[in-house]
Design an enzyme around this catalytic site. Structure first.
Site, PDB file in Angstrom:
ATOM      1  N   GLY A   1      46.416 -49.143  -9.776  1.00 40.37           N
ATOM      2  CA  GLY A   1      47.210 -49.691  -8.670  1.00 40.37           C
ATOM      3  C   GLY A   1      46.620 -49.336  -7.313  1.00 40.37           C
TER       4      GLY A   1
ATOM      5  N   TYR B   1      64.475 -51.364  -5.912  1.00 41.43           N
ATOM      6  CA  TYR B   1      63.374 -50.402  -5.754  1.00 41.43           C
ATOM      7  C   TYR B   1      63.867 -49.191  -4.949  1.00 41.43           C
ATOM      8  CZ  TYR B   1      58.856 -48.762  -3.798  1.00 41.43           C
ATOM      9  OH  TYR B   1      57.758 -48.023  -3.396  1.00 41.43           O
TER      10      TYR B   1
HETATM   11  C1  AKB Z   1      56.847 -51.784  -0.524  1.00 39.70           C
HETATM   12  O1  AKB Z   1      56.703 -52.518   0.461  1.00 39.70           O
HETATM   13  O2  AKB Z   1      57.621 -52.028  -1.456  1.00 39.70           O
HETATM   14  C2  AKB Z   1      56.059 -50.502  -0.573  1.00 39.70           C
HETATM   15  C3  AKB Z   1      56.860 -49.365  -0.020  1.00 39.70           C
HETATM   16  C4  AKB Z   1      57.117 -49.291   1.422  1.00 39.70           C
HETATM   17  O3  AKB Z   1      57.272 -48.511  -0.750  1.00 39.70           O
HETATM   18  N1  AKB Z   1      54.841 -50.641   0.113  1.00 39.70           N
END
Ligand code: AKB
Length: 320
Positions: A16, A145
């Site tokens: 990654g 996330y």
């Molecule tokens: C995203 O944009 O999801 C990542 C992060 C800021 O964790 N780059």
């Protein structure tokens, strides 16, 4: 500094954006034979290192790799990022959480001595103060996330307090580098813009022109990661995750900086679903604790980063 150069290290998600660059730096410190690359897919980038195909959700396969190589430290980088996880929320949750549990449990059972797990500015949310966001503040993330990062932080702290697991973490801002491609995040535009500026001279940005976000140049991010992992345990006072400040800018500002080097470059804006995600995140980060506890100091500002990115990308293109 606390470094044991004999330690065998496993990077999960080595193919990654962060994994590829971390692998290169850890190779320099520990030697390629001590750094084991694992990913769901193989890649030529791992030619120097032992490689294992691994789905981090397979706890038994992970355990077998740890035993086979005598792994002591794990950098767990396999995850779905913000934009990709919104398209598949349950899988995002499962991968991001179960992967973490599989690694933390191995450390709890004393198979590992140290774990690195990345959190993100995504752990903050729309009710967080957006400018100079402090380490301790309101955190109500609205992306799957971000929810997985917030929950993961709490679990890391729990495993440290309850089982003595030496787990360390940084809340990464958006990361910008020329060696690897970003993998499905909201901050990806800040990498795409360089490639498009050099290849086409134009870029259509998926965020609005004034959408400021915290960002960081990859050499700073990798240096911070290794510095935190090498810090004596007593300096690592936060076992959830550390705020890390770098550069803060919006698409218009970085476009203007690129124009200083590529005068014909132009940018247009067509915000999509990622705009709403970006608007729920901080604009800039206060990283007092990282500076005080383990001596963090960033090296790159916007001008230095843009110049270095363009220099390396232009060099690569002239070799092709
Ligand atoms: C995203 O944009 O999801 C990542 C992060 C800021 O964790 N780059």
């Amino acid at each position: 500094m606390s470094i044991n150069k004999e330690d065998k290290i496993l990077i999960i998600g080595a193919g990654g954006q962060i994994g590829l660059e971390l692998l290169e730096e850890l190779n320099k410190i520990y030697g390629p034979s001590n750094v084991i690359a694992a990913d769901i897919r193989s890649s030529n980038a791992f030619s120097q290192n032992p490689f294992e195909t691994l789905d981090v959700l397979n706890a038994e396969a992970l355990f077998n790799i740890v035993k086979k190589h005598g792994i002591k430290q794990v950098y767990l980088l396999a995850a779905l990022l913000s934009a990709t996880a919104e398209k598949n929320p349950l899988f995002g949750w499962q991968l991001n959480m179960q992967g973490l549990f599989n690694v933390l449990d191995l450390a709890k059972e004393k198979h590992l001595t140290k774990v690195y797990w990345p959190s993100s500015i995504a752990a903050f949310g729309p009710t967080t103060p957006r400018v100079n966001t402090p380490q301790y503040t309101v955190m109500e993330p609205t992306t799957v996330y971000g929810i997985s990062k917030q929950a993961g932080e709490r679990w890391c702290e729990y495993y440290f307090n309850k089982y003595g697991v030496d787990v360390r973490s940084i809340r990464y801002p958006g990361l910008i580098g020329y060696k690897s491609a970003p993998g499905g995040g909201t901050t990806d535009y800040a990498v795409h813009i360089f490639h498009e500026a050099l290849e086409k001279g134009v870029y259509e940005c998926f965020l609005g022109e004034n959408t400021a976000l915290p960002m960081m140049y990859m050499p700073d991010a990798i240096r911070a990661t290794i510095q935190l992992m090498h810090a004596p345990a007593e300096q690592v006072k936060i076992r959830g995750s550390y705020n890390l400040g770098g550069i803060s800018f919006d698409p218009k500002t970085i476009a203007n900086e690129i124009k200083k080097h590529v005068p014909s470059f132009s940018i247009t804006y067509k915000p999509d679903f990622r705009q709403q995600i970006a608007e729920s995140w901080p604009q800039s980060i206060n990283d007092t604790e990282a500076r005080q506890h383990w001596g963090w100091v960033p090296e790159y500002d916007l001008g230095k980063m843009v110049q270095d990115m363009l220099f390396h990308l232009q060099k690569e293109k002239s070799v092709k």
